[in-house]
Design an enzyme around this catalytic site. Structure first.
Site, PDB file in Angstrom:
ATOM      1  N   CYS A   1       0.819  -1.211   0.000  1.00 50.79           N
ATOM      2  CA  CYS A   1       0.000   0.000   0.000  1.00 50.79           C
ATOM      3  C   CYS A   1       0.850   1.258   0.000  1.00 50.79           C
ATOM      4  CB  CYS A   1      -0.938   0.007   1.205  1.00 50.79           C
ATOM      5  SG  CYS A   1      -1.950   1.491   1.297  1.00 50.79           S
TER       6      CYS A   1
ATOM      7  N   CYS B   1      -1.573   1.786  -2.934  1.00 56.51           N
ATOM      8  CA  CYS B   1      -2.545   2.868  -2.720  1.00 56.51           C
ATOM      9  C   CYS B   1      -1.929   4.266  -2.744  1.00 56.51           C
ATOM     10  CB  CYS B   1      -3.252   2.681  -1.376  1.00 56.51           C
ATOM     11  SG  CYS B   1      -3.576   0.978  -0.905  1.00 56.51           S
TER      12      CYS B   1
ATOM     13  N   LYS C   1      -0.143   5.312  -6.124  1.00 57.01           N
ATOM     14  CA  LYS C   1      -1.205   5.344  -7.132  1.00 57.01           C
ATOM     15  C   LYS C   1      -2.050   6.601  -6.990  1.00 57.01           C
ATOM     16  CE  LYS C   1      -4.921   3.555  -5.982  1.00 57.01           C
ATOM     17  NZ  LYS C   1      -5.847   2.556  -5.414  1.00 57.01           N
TER      18      LYS C   1
ATOM     19  N   TYR D   1     -10.030  -3.039 -10.294  1.00 56.66           N
ATOM     20  CA  TYR D   1      -9.775  -1.643  -9.933  1.00 56.66           C
ATOM     21  C   TYR D   1      -8.395  -1.175 -10.369  1.00 56.66           C
ATOM     22  CZ  TYR D   1      -7.236  -3.379  -5.806  1.00 56.66           C
ATOM     23  OH  TYR D   1      -6.340  -4.005  -4.969  1.00 56.66           O
TER      24      TYR D   1
ATOM     25  N   GLU E   1      -7.923   2.028 -12.900  1.00 54.68           N
ATOM     26  CA  GLU E   1      -7.194   3.160 -12.321  1.00 54.68           C
ATOM     27  C   GLU E   1      -6.013   3.553 -13.193  1.00 54.68           C
ATOM     28  OE1 GLU E   1      -8.317   2.388  -7.613  1.00 54.68           O
ATOM     29  OE2 GLU E   1      -6.418   1.643  -8.420  1.00 54.68           O
TER      30      GLU E   1
ATOM     31  N   HIS F   1     -25.934  22.458   1.486  1.00 52.50           N
ATOM     32  CA  HIS F   1     -26.208  23.026   0.158  1.00 52.50           C
ATOM     33  C   HIS F   1     -25.293  24.213  -0.135  1.00 52.50           C
ATOM     34  CE1 HIS F   1     -28.664  23.822  -3.356  1.00 52.50           C
ATOM     35  NE2 HIS F   1     -28.615  25.110  -3.028  1.00 52.50           N
TER      36      HIS F   1
ATOM     37  N   GLU G   1     -25.484  16.211  -0.570  1.00 55.56           N
ATOM     38  CA  GLU G   1     -26.853  16.378  -0.072  1.00 55.56           C
ATOM     39  C   GLU G   1     -27.845  15.498  -0.824  1.00 55.56           C
ATOM     40  OE1 GLU G   1     -28.833  20.169  -0.849  1.00 55.56           O
ATOM     41  OE2 GLU G   1     -27.312  20.594  -2.379  1.00 55.56           O
TER      42      GLU G   1
END
Length: 496
Positions: free
Chosen positions: A70, A75, A78, A210, A214, A470, A475
């Site tokens: 990782c 991770c 990347k 993935y 990616e 908002h 939301e």
């Protein structure tokens, strides 16, 4: 120190003959899970040793590094490249916001690569300091299990030293695998993709997971021509089908050439690059071919079978019970090497639970339910809980599906034609929210908060009664009032 074993979820308090060990715990593998288990075990009073291969950005059977996949070749680097790849399209979008980008914009791959390497070297040092500060003894070398309570560390000078430990923890992770394709030696894996000396102008990616999507997004964002080949009709098998279709549409919208239901049959080196043949008779030319077709647990060199540890015959993964213990009471395993749920935060959780179970007297099972995750394609996909297909399969009654598809506010001015889609899957009888999905800007940041609500068993009514922020995309998760469709368990989707 008296032996204590986990029996039926509780630590056996029976005192046996005291045995002296060099360590209470010896960990093989200093990735995220191994470091977490080591540190937390030490904080509970254990004497801990850990071994890891010497540092290198590209892994092999003889190099690795504290921090593991990782931090060093997964991770973290990347995500840095994803950030780098996002700026190109962002510069184009900025024009309609008044930014005059008239001069030629060049991308310096080597500069980004240098910055990426600087960061992983820094993190490697931080992980070493975390171990040292916790009182964990770090050994640089290759670790092997040579007995139920014995490990052997082969040091850099090939010297072998044996240590005894009351408990041994395997946390060696996984490695990228190459499919058996003629010429596959001409291709690279994700390890090398993060450390290429030159940015490819033409890239072919094989895989629908993935990692594949990616890197396709990264290289395309940096200006390369990208062809993505995958075996299924849509990429990201295992994710919600509707969200998979959205990702595919976005990849094409960003200029990636998709080749569904396609495999590679041969790679051939030519003067013009690597010629790739597909099972449809196509011939493609690339500077780089990335094989992203899966990873396998790192167990081949651990000597586990010789001491009786059971491995999965198909994958080589270490078999463990609900507490991460193998069939040998003194040997445990966490993280990708167990092939349960291969995510870094899950390995961290398993490491924490291991330390509580073995050294804090609080038997704790890692909970693999309602685990959020993200795919850092551009824009990203993030999910938590059940997909629509999983909910229909597991439900006893009807499932309500709420969706919202909209143009992000930023795109209304920039002119980018790329929709965000959000989705909630709800149990019709209990009103409990079973799963949430989002594909669009900031999806991982938003879904992390949604994951807390779903983990706590939130209902759709509670979502609806929550005031939104908002203007924000987030939301929408609390304003989806109309049911998109209602589906009965085992029945096809019906649009309302």
């Amino acid at each position: 120190m008296a032996r204590k074993m986990l029996i039926d979820g509780e630590l056996d308090k029976t005192s046996e003959e005291e045995i002296h060990y060099d360590f209470d715990l010896f960990v093989i593998g200093a990735g995220s899970g191994g470091v977490r288990a080591s540190r937390f075990s030490a904080q509970h009073g254990a004497k801990v040793g850990i071994c890891e291969l010497p540092f290198h950005p590209v892994s092999s059977e003889v190099v690795g590094g504290v921090g593991g996949t990782c931090v060093i070749r997964g991770c973290v680097p990347k995500k840095i490249l994803v950030y780098g790849a996002s700026f190109g399209p962002e510069l184009e979008d900025a024009r309609n916001y008044g930014w005059e980008v008239n001069e030629r914009v060049d991308f310096n791959w080597k500069k980004l690569l240098h910055k990426k390497t600087e960061e992983i070297v820094r993190l490697n040092g931080i992980y070493k300091r975390l171990l040292a500060n916790a009182g964990v003894k770090l050994f640089e070398g290759e670790g092997k299990v040579v007995g139920p309570n014995d490990v052997e560390v082969i040091q850099l000078d090939s010297t072998k030293i044996r240590y005894s430990a009351k408990h041994i923890l395997i946390a060696t992770g996984s490695r990228a695998q190459r499919p058996d394709i003629p010429g596959q030696e001409l291709a690279i894996t994700s390890d090398e993709a993060l450390s290429l000396e030159e940015l490819p102008k033409r890239a072919i990616v094989l895989g629908g997971g993935y990692i594949a999507v990616e890197f396709a997004s990264i290289w395309r964002g940096m200006g390369a021509t990208v062809d993505l080949c995958f075996r299924k009709e849509l990429p990201l098998r295992g994710f919600d089908d509707e969200m998979r279709a959205v990702v595919a549409r976005n990849l094409e919208g960003r200029g990636i050439n998709l080749h569904p239901r396609t495999s590679l049959t041969e790679l051939v080196k030519t003067e013009n690059g690597i010629k790739v043949r597909t099972d449809h008779g196509e011939e493609l030319i690339a500077d780089v071919v990335l094989l992203a077709t899966g990873r396998a647990p790192n167990t081949k060199r651990l000597n586990l079978e010789s001491v009786g540890v059971e491995l999965d015959e198909k994958t080589g993964a270490v078999k463990v019970d609900a507490y991460s213990r193998t069939n040998i009471p003194s040997i445990w395993a966490i993280g990708d090497v167990t092939n349960r749920m291969n995510l870094t935060p899950v390995a961290l959780m398993e490491g924490t639970c291991f330390a509580k179970t073995v050294f804090d007297g609080k038997p704790t099972k890692p909970d693999h339910n309602v685990v959020p995750c993200a795919v850092f394609c551009i824009p990203p996909l993030s999910v938590v809980g059940l997909s629509e297909e999983q909910a229909i399969e597991q439900a006893n009654g009807d499932v309500l599906v709420f969706t919202s598809t909209f143009n992000p506010m930023k795109n209304t001015v920039s002119g980018r034609q790329e929709k965000t889609i959000m989705k909630l899957v709800v149990d019709a009888e209990t009103d409990k929210v079973l799963g949430a999905s989002m594909c669009g800007p900031d999806a991982p940041e938003i879904i992390q908060g949604i994951a807390i609500a779903i983990k706590c068993g939130a209902t759709k009514e509670q979502f609806d009664s929550t005031v939104g922020i908002h203007p924000s995309a987030a939301e929408e998760f609390v304003t989806m009032r109309s049911v998109t469709r209602q589906v009965s368990a085992g029945k096809p989707k019906t649009n309302l």
